[in-house]
Motif scaffolding. Sequence first.
Motif, short mmCIF file in Angstrom:
data_model
loop_
_atom_site.label_atom_id
_atom_site.label_comp_id
_atom_site.label_asym_id
_atom_site.label_seq_id
_atom_site.Cartn_x
_atom_site.Cartn_y
_atom_site.Cartn_z
N ALA A 133 0.63 -1.40 0.22
CA ALA A 133 -0.10 -0.03 0.07
C ALA A 133 0.96 1.16 0.06
CB ALA A 133 -0.95 0.00 1.14
N GLN A 134 1.85 1.24 0.60
CA GLN A 134 2.70 2.66 0.96
C GLN A 134 3.44 2.92 -0.18
OE1 GLN A 134 6.17 2.84 1.40
NE2 GLN A 134 6.62 0.73 1.07
N ARG A 135 3.87 1.82 -0.95
CA ARG A 135 4.91 2.27 -2.02
C ARG A 135 4.27 2.85 -3.25
NH1 ARG A 135 6.42 -3.35 -5.32
NH2 ARG A 135 4.45 -4.02 -6.09
N GLU A 136 2.87 2.72 -3.18
CA GLU A 136 2.23 3.65 -4.12
C GLU A 136 1.90 4.90 -3.81
OE1 GLU A 136 2.08 2.10 -7.11
OE2 GLU A 136 2.64 0.22 -6.43
N MET A 137 2.17 5.57 -2.56
CA MET A 137 1.91 6.86 -2.00
C MET A 137 3.00 7.74 -2.07
SD MET A 137 -0.15 5.48 1.57
CE MET A 137 -1.42 4.45 1.32
N PRO A 138 2.62 8.99 -2.05
CA PRO A 138 3.89 10.07 -1.85
C PRO A 138 4.46 10.03 -0.54
CG PRO A 138 1.64 11.02 -2.78
CD PRO A 138 1.30 9.54 -2.22
N TYR A 154 4.41 8.02 4.83
CA TYR A 154 4.55 7.97 6.28
C TYR A 154 3.42 8.08 7.50
CZ TYR A 154 9.69 7.86 6.32
OH TYR A 154 11.20 7.61 6.34
N GLU A 155 2.56 8.83 6.98
CA GLU A 155 1.16 8.97 7.75
C GLU A 155 0.52 7.66 7.89
OE1 GLU A 155 -2.95 11.69 8.06
OE2 GLU A 155 -1.65 11.97 6.49
N TYR A 156 0.42 7.02 6.72
CA TYR A 156 -0.31 5.64 6.67
C TYR A 156 0.69 4.67 7.52
CZ TYR A 156 -1.37 1.15 4.80
OH TYR A 156 -1.62 -0.32 4.60
N ALA A 157 1.93 4.49 7.17
CA ALA A 157 2.82 3.42 7.98
C ALA A 157 2.51 3.79 9.50
CB ALA A 157 4.26 3.63 7.32
N SER A 158 2.69 5.00 9.97
CA SER A 158 2.64 5.48 11.41
C SER A 158 1.28 4.90 11.92
CB SER A 158 2.76 6.92 11.55
OG SER A 158 4.04 7.24 10.92
N ALA A 159 0.14 5.16 11.32
CA ALA A 159 -0.99 4.53 11.84
C ALA A 159 -0.85 2.99 11.87
CB ALA A 159 -2.15 5.04 10.90
N VAL A 160 -0.50 2.17 10.94
CA VAL A 160 -0.13 0.87 10.64
C VAL A 160 0.49 0.45 11.99
CG1 VAL A 160 0.68 -1.14 9.61
CG2 VAL A 160 -0.64 0.82 8.38
N MET A 161 1.57 1.34 12.38
CA MET A 161 2.63 0.97 13.29
C MET A 161 1.92 1.10 14.69
SD MET A 161 5.76 0.08 13.31
CE MET A 161 7.39 -0.05 13.99
N VAL A 162 1.03 2.12 15.11
CA VAL A 162 0.35 2.17 16.20
C VAL A 162 -0.65 1.05 16.48
CG1 VAL A 162 -1.43 3.59 17.32
CG2 VAL A 162 0.47 4.68 16.32
#
Length: 266
Positions: A222-227, A232-240
């Motif tokens: 998912a993240q590799r297609e994002m700016p 980082y916003e998406y991955a941070s939410a996943v990490m939480v």
Amino acid sequence: MQSTDILLQDLGEDGILRLTLNDVKRRNALSEAMLAALGTAFAQAGDDPSVRVIILAANGPAFSAGHDLKEMTAGRAAPDGGNAYFAKVMAMCSGVMQAIVNCPKPVIAEVAGIATAAGCQLVASCDLAIASDRAQFSTPGVHIGLFCSTPMVALSRNVSHKHAMELLMTGDMTHAARAAEIGLVNRVATEDALQDTTMEMARKIASKSSMTLATGKRAYYAQREMPLSEAYEYASAVMVGNMMAHDAREGIGAFIEKRAPQWQDA
């Protein structure tokens, strides 16, 4: 897990599912039947909690020769010259490639022979790939007036721009060592050691929390297609969210306490 004549399935006690392409006479071509069997197998494996890792292998000298060109040519007999049939087959093939990416279980390609056109696409679509030192790869559509446009999608997401374009525009065969250099496969093993090398990696991955792996695989694609900032916003939410899961608490606790973690896959 139900085997068919063209796709064998073997689930070991360690949770490693081995899918083996077995249409040797047709060089494991991605016929309608093979695509349907693969689509069903990945859907079932994704939903089966006993499956922890999937290995995609093949019998015979070819991992897969790509689309069945005789089958495709027969489709031209339709009143529309095969347009609807070609669209159907391409949709089936794209669906299988996306099913591999979307499958929550890690998928490892074990490539002993030649992988060409959509067969090369199949390797590129897997999360990881181990190749025999005798394996070869190519996207040879240009030789027959048909650019490998759908294999290009997976290929361009695995190797750099110029390496992908070289493969697509020349149609040349690429040997296993070169495939490893450009990132199409993870590592190369001798023919005799191929299965052991693949199983070593599969067992290592299977020993991890399946919840953690599913979370990470989904987030990676998912993240590799994002700016960058959105990623980082998406991955941070996943990490939480991951931090709140049982296995993260267990894994961190086990690390601090210097003991082996006891996964619940949750």
